[in-house]
Write a protein that holds these residues in place. Structure first.
Motif, PDB file in Angstrom:
ATOM      1  N   GLN A  61       0.835  -1.191   0.000  1.00  0.00           N
ATOM      2  CA  GLN A  61       0.000   0.000   0.000  1.00  0.00           C
ATOM      3  C   GLN A  61       0.870   1.241   0.000  1.00  0.00           C
ATOM      4  O   GLN A  61       1.974   1.245   0.534  1.00  0.00           O
ATOM      5  CB  GLN A  61      -0.980  -0.038   1.172  1.00  0.00           C
ATOM      6  N   ASP A  73       1.032   4.120   1.463  1.00  0.00           N
ATOM      7  CA  ASP A  73       1.538   4.742   2.682  1.00  0.00           C
ATOM      8  C   ASP A  73       2.672   3.954   3.330  1.00  0.00           C
ATOM      9  O   ASP A  73       3.380   4.479   4.175  1.00  0.00           O
ATOM     10  CB  ASP A  73       0.406   4.956   3.693  1.00  0.00           C
ATOM     11  N   LEU A 102      -5.019   6.566   8.764  1.00  0.00           N
ATOM     12  CA  LEU A 102      -5.521   6.414   7.396  1.00  0.00           C
ATOM     13  C   LEU A 102      -6.899   7.047   7.211  1.00  0.00           C
ATOM     14  O   LEU A 102      -7.276   7.394   6.099  1.00  0.00           O
ATOM     15  CB  LEU A 102      -5.617   4.938   7.012  1.00  0.00           C
ATOM     16  N   GLN A 103      -7.639   7.147   8.277  1.00  0.00           N
ATOM     17  CA  GLN A 103      -8.982   7.734   8.262  1.00  0.00           C
ATOM     18  C   GLN A 103      -9.855   7.132   7.156  1.00  0.00           C
ATOM     19  O   GLN A 103     -10.542   7.835   6.420  1.00  0.00           O
ATOM     20  CB  GLN A 103      -8.902   9.251   8.116  1.00  0.00           C
ATOM     21  N   GLY A 104      -9.794   5.816   7.024  1.00  0.00           N
ATOM     22  CA  GLY A 104     -10.643   5.119   6.073  1.00  0.00           C
ATOM     23  C   GLY A 104     -10.162   5.112   4.636  1.00  0.00           C
ATOM     24  O   GLY A 104     -10.822   4.536   3.775  1.00  0.00           O
ATOM     25  N   GLN A 105      -9.040   5.748   4.341  1.00  0.00           N
ATOM     26  CA  GLN A 105      -8.526   5.757   2.973  1.00  0.00           C
ATOM     27  C   GLN A 105      -8.041   4.367   2.567  1.00  0.00           C
ATOM     28  O   GLN A 105      -7.463   3.652   3.366  1.00  0.00           O
ATOM     29  CB  GLN A 105      -7.337   6.714   2.841  1.00  0.00           C
ATOM     30  N   ASN A 106      -8.262   4.037   1.297  1.00  0.00           N
ATOM     31  CA  ASN A 106      -7.738   2.786   0.757  1.00  0.00           C
ATOM     32  C   ASN A 106      -6.486   3.118  -0.038  1.00  0.00           C
ATOM     33  O   ASN A 106      -6.565   3.732  -1.097  1.00  0.00           O
ATOM     34  CB  ASN A 106      -8.772   2.110  -0.135  1.00  0.00           C
ATOM     35  N   THR A 107      -5.329   2.713   0.445  1.00  0.00           N
ATOM     36  CA  THR A 107      -4.064   3.022  -0.207  1.00  0.00           C
ATOM     37  C   THR A 107      -3.436   1.779  -0.848  1.00  0.00           C
ATOM     38  O   THR A 107      -2.276   1.796  -1.222  1.00  0.00           O
ATOM     39  CB  THR A 107      -3.075   3.633   0.808  1.00  0.00           C
ATOM     40  N   ARG A 161      -4.538  -5.390   3.718  1.00  0.00           N
ATOM     41  CA  ARG A 161      -4.413  -3.937   3.873  1.00  0.00           C
ATOM     42  C   ARG A 161      -4.371  -3.639   5.360  1.00  0.00           C
ATOM     43  O   ARG A 161      -5.333  -3.885   6.090  1.00  0.00           O
ATOM     44  CB  ARG A 161      -5.602  -3.240   3.221  1.00  0.00           C
TER      45      ARG A 161
END
Length: 155
Positions: free
Chosen positions: A11, A13, A50-55, A44
Motif C-alpha cells: 500500500q 503509505d 488512514l482515516q478510512g482511505q484505501n491506499t 491492507r
C-alpha cells in the motif's frame, strides 16, 4: 493441491521511496500468474491515521481484500477464505519481511498449511530481507523460499 497467494500490505503509505519497487513486481506477478491460484488475498493494514482511505496498490479480479491490524495476515477473514476454498498451500509476498511476512508464515505453519515465500516479491523496511529469508529457509526449508517473481521493475 489447491494454493493461494497472500500479498501483504502493498500500500502506498507503506512503500515511499525505498520500497516502491515491490508494488510493480507484485502487480506484474499477479497479472501473469494470478489465475493459477485458487485464492488471492491482498491484505491492507488499517490504522487510525488512514482515516478510512484505501491506499492498496495491488488488484486482481479474483482478489479478496482483507483488512488487518496485526502483523500476521492469518486473521479470521483470511482463515475463512482459505478454508472455504480448500487451500493447502499458501505463497507469501509483500511487505514487511521481518515482521508481517515472518508472522504470517509462522501463523500459517501453526495452522497446518504448506508455506512458500516468493523471495523476490518480499520487501523490508529495515533492510532485513536477507536475515528474514534465512529464518524462513530454516523454518520452511530452503526449497520453499523460492526466488520467484523478480523481474525488471521498469521496462
Amino acid at each position: 493441491m489447491k494454493k493461494a497467494i497472500i500479498c501483504l500490505d502493498v500500500q502506498e503509505d507503506f512503500l515511499r521511496n525505498t520500497l516502491d519497487y515491490v508494488a510493480p513486481l507484485c502487480q506484474r506477478f499477479l497479472n501473469r500468474h494470478g489465475d493459477e491460484y485458487d485464492a488471492i488475498i491482498l491484505t491492507r493494514w488499517v490504522y487510525e491515521e488512514l482515516q478510512g482511505q484505501n491506499t492498496l496498490l495491488l488488484s486482481h479480479p479474483k482478489a479478496v481484500v482483507v483488512e488487518k491490524s496485526t502483523y500476521s495476515a492469518y486473521t479470521e477473514d483470511t482463515r475463512k477464505v482459505l478454508e472455504e476454498r480448500g487451500i493447502e498451500e499458501v505463497h507469501i509476498a509483500g511487505v514487511d519481511a521481518e515482521l508481517a511476512v515472518l508472522a504470517t508464515m509462522f501463523s500459517l505453519l501453526d495452522a497446518g498449511y504448506h508455506v512458500k515465500i516468493l523471495e523476490r516479491l518480499v520487501a523490508s523496511y529495515h533492510g532485513r530481507n536477507w536475515e528474514s529469508m534465512m529464518i524462513a529457509r530454516h523454518a520452511v526449508g530452503p526449497e520453499n523460499v523460492i526466488p520467484l517473481g523478480g523481474d525488471r521493475v521498469y521496462a
